[in-house]
Design a protein around this motif. Structure first.
Motif, PDB file in Angstrom:
ATOM      1  N   VAL A   7       0.937  -1.178   0.032  1.00 22.03           N
ATOM      2  CA  VAL A   7       0.037  -0.033  -0.107  1.00 22.03           C
ATOM      3  C   VAL A   7       0.977   1.300   0.029  1.00 22.03           C
ATOM      4  N   PHE A  11       1.079   3.801  -3.156  1.00 22.61           N
ATOM      5  CA  PHE A  11       0.644   5.277  -2.802  1.00 22.61           C
ATOM      6  C   PHE A  11       1.900   6.128  -3.276  1.00 22.61           C
ATOM      7  N   SER A  15       0.952   8.814  -6.166  1.00 22.97           N
ATOM      8  CA  SER A  15       0.514  10.065  -5.370  1.00 22.97           C
ATOM      9  C   SER A  15       0.640  11.422  -6.271  1.00 22.97           C
ATOM     10  N   ILE A  18      -2.328  11.160  -8.278  1.00 27.83           N
ATOM     11  CA  ILE A  18      -3.494  11.401  -7.712  1.00 27.83           C
ATOM     12  C   ILE A  18      -3.524  13.112  -7.238  1.00 27.83           C
ATOM     13  N   THR A  38      -6.396  10.135   1.255  1.00 26.48           N
ATOM     14  CA  THR A  38      -6.629   8.948   0.346  1.00 26.48           C
ATOM     15  C   THR A  38      -5.439   7.952   0.821  1.00 26.48           C
ATOM     16  N   PHE A  39      -4.573   7.981   1.280  1.00 27.82           N
ATOM     17  CA  PHE A  39      -3.525   7.201   1.955  1.00 27.82           C
ATOM     18  C   PHE A  39      -4.078   6.589   2.915  1.00 27.82           C
ATOM     19  N   SER A  42      -7.083   4.198   2.078  1.00 30.46           N
ATOM     20  CA  SER A  42      -6.627   2.969   1.328  1.00 30.46           C
ATOM     21  C   SER A  42      -6.155   2.125   2.321  1.00 30.46           C
ATOM     22  N   TYR A  43      -5.317   2.703   3.226  1.00 26.80           N
ATOM     23  CA  TYR A  43      -4.500   1.657   4.059  1.00 26.80           C
ATOM     24  C   TYR A  43      -5.591   0.854   5.062  1.00 26.80           C
ATOM     25  N   THR A  54      -4.448  -1.976  -6.180  1.00 27.17           N
ATOM     26  CA  THR A  54      -4.212  -0.907  -5.189  1.00 27.17           C
ATOM     27  C   THR A  54      -4.133   0.673  -5.977  1.00 27.17           C
ATOM     28  N   ASN A  55      -3.645   0.807  -6.945  1.00 33.43           N
ATOM     29  CA  ASN A  55      -3.515   1.970  -7.651  1.00 33.43           C
ATOM     30  C   ASN A  55      -4.882   2.426  -8.037  1.00 33.43           C
ATOM     31  N   MET A  58      -6.822   3.339  -4.998  1.00 33.32           N
ATOM     32  CA  MET A  58      -6.135   4.760  -4.582  1.00 33.32           C
ATOM     33  C   MET A  58      -7.094   5.751  -5.292  1.00 33.32           C
ATOM     34  N   THR A  61     -10.539   6.418  -4.631  1.00 32.04           N
ATOM     35  CA  THR A  61     -10.891   6.878  -3.389  1.00 32.04           C
ATOM     36  C   THR A  61     -10.686   8.524  -3.297  1.00 32.04           C
TER      37      THR A  61
END
Length: 184
Positions: A7, A11, A15, A18, A38-39, A42-43, A54-55, A58, A61
């Protein structure tokens, strides 16, 4: 590589993307807050379930957080001024127990930040306590913005894990070698 390291790595990789995406939706002053939230979201989601992409998660999100932020901002300025009376009433209803709990959490948070490496701690505190932008922190500490971003993410991860353990009633164990490496 552990699940949670993935994660953090994801991120770090997305990032910038994002940040660019969120910049199209919210005001410049709110971008970093949305990216950091967002981090965190997501975590937290990754703790509860296995996130395969995951990407993508994120980015979705970030989109939802940014749109919600804009909606809240719009509502804030369209509501009547009566809310100040409601806020005063709510502030008075805080119990002594809530106040003590809040102070205990703050003291625990202070102890948690003391466990961070000096650079991570300084970046984290400048961002979260003093509200400086990553650019301002980078200039102040003579670091790249990417390094500052990584330090803040490490600080967030460490603080979030420790606070979650604290809130679950678990005493914070001695840091493992892996946790110490992640925070350095």
């Amino acid at each position: 590589m552990t699940k949670h390291t993935t994660v953090l790595t994801s991120f770090t990789e997305v990032s910038g993307l994002i940040r660019q995406f969120v910049a199209r939706i919210v005001r410049r002053d709110d971008i970093e807050d949305i990216v950091q939230e967002t981090f965190i979201k997501s975590y937290e989601a990754d703790l509860k379930q296995n996130i395969e992409y995951t990407n993508s998660y994120m980015l979705k999100t970030a989109k939802h957080l940014a749109l919600n932020h804009v909606a809240k901002w719009d509502n804030k300025y369209s509501d009547e001024l009566d809310e100040s009376d409601e806020a005063q009433r709510l502030m008075k209803s805080v119990t002594l127990e809530d106040e003590v709990t809040s102070k205990e959490r703050f003291l625990f948070f202070c102890r948690v930040t003391e466990q961070m490496s000096p650079q991570v701690k300084k970046c984290f505190i400048l961002k979260k306590v003093y509200g400086l932008s990553q650019k301002e922190i980078a200039a102040k500490m003579k670091l790249s913005e990417s390094t500052v971003e990584k330090h803040i993410a490490k600080g967030l991860l460490h603080a979030m894990q420790a606070m979650q353990s604290h809130d679950d009633g678990v005493q914070l164990p001695q840091q493992t070698k892996a946790a110490k490496r992640a925070v350095k």
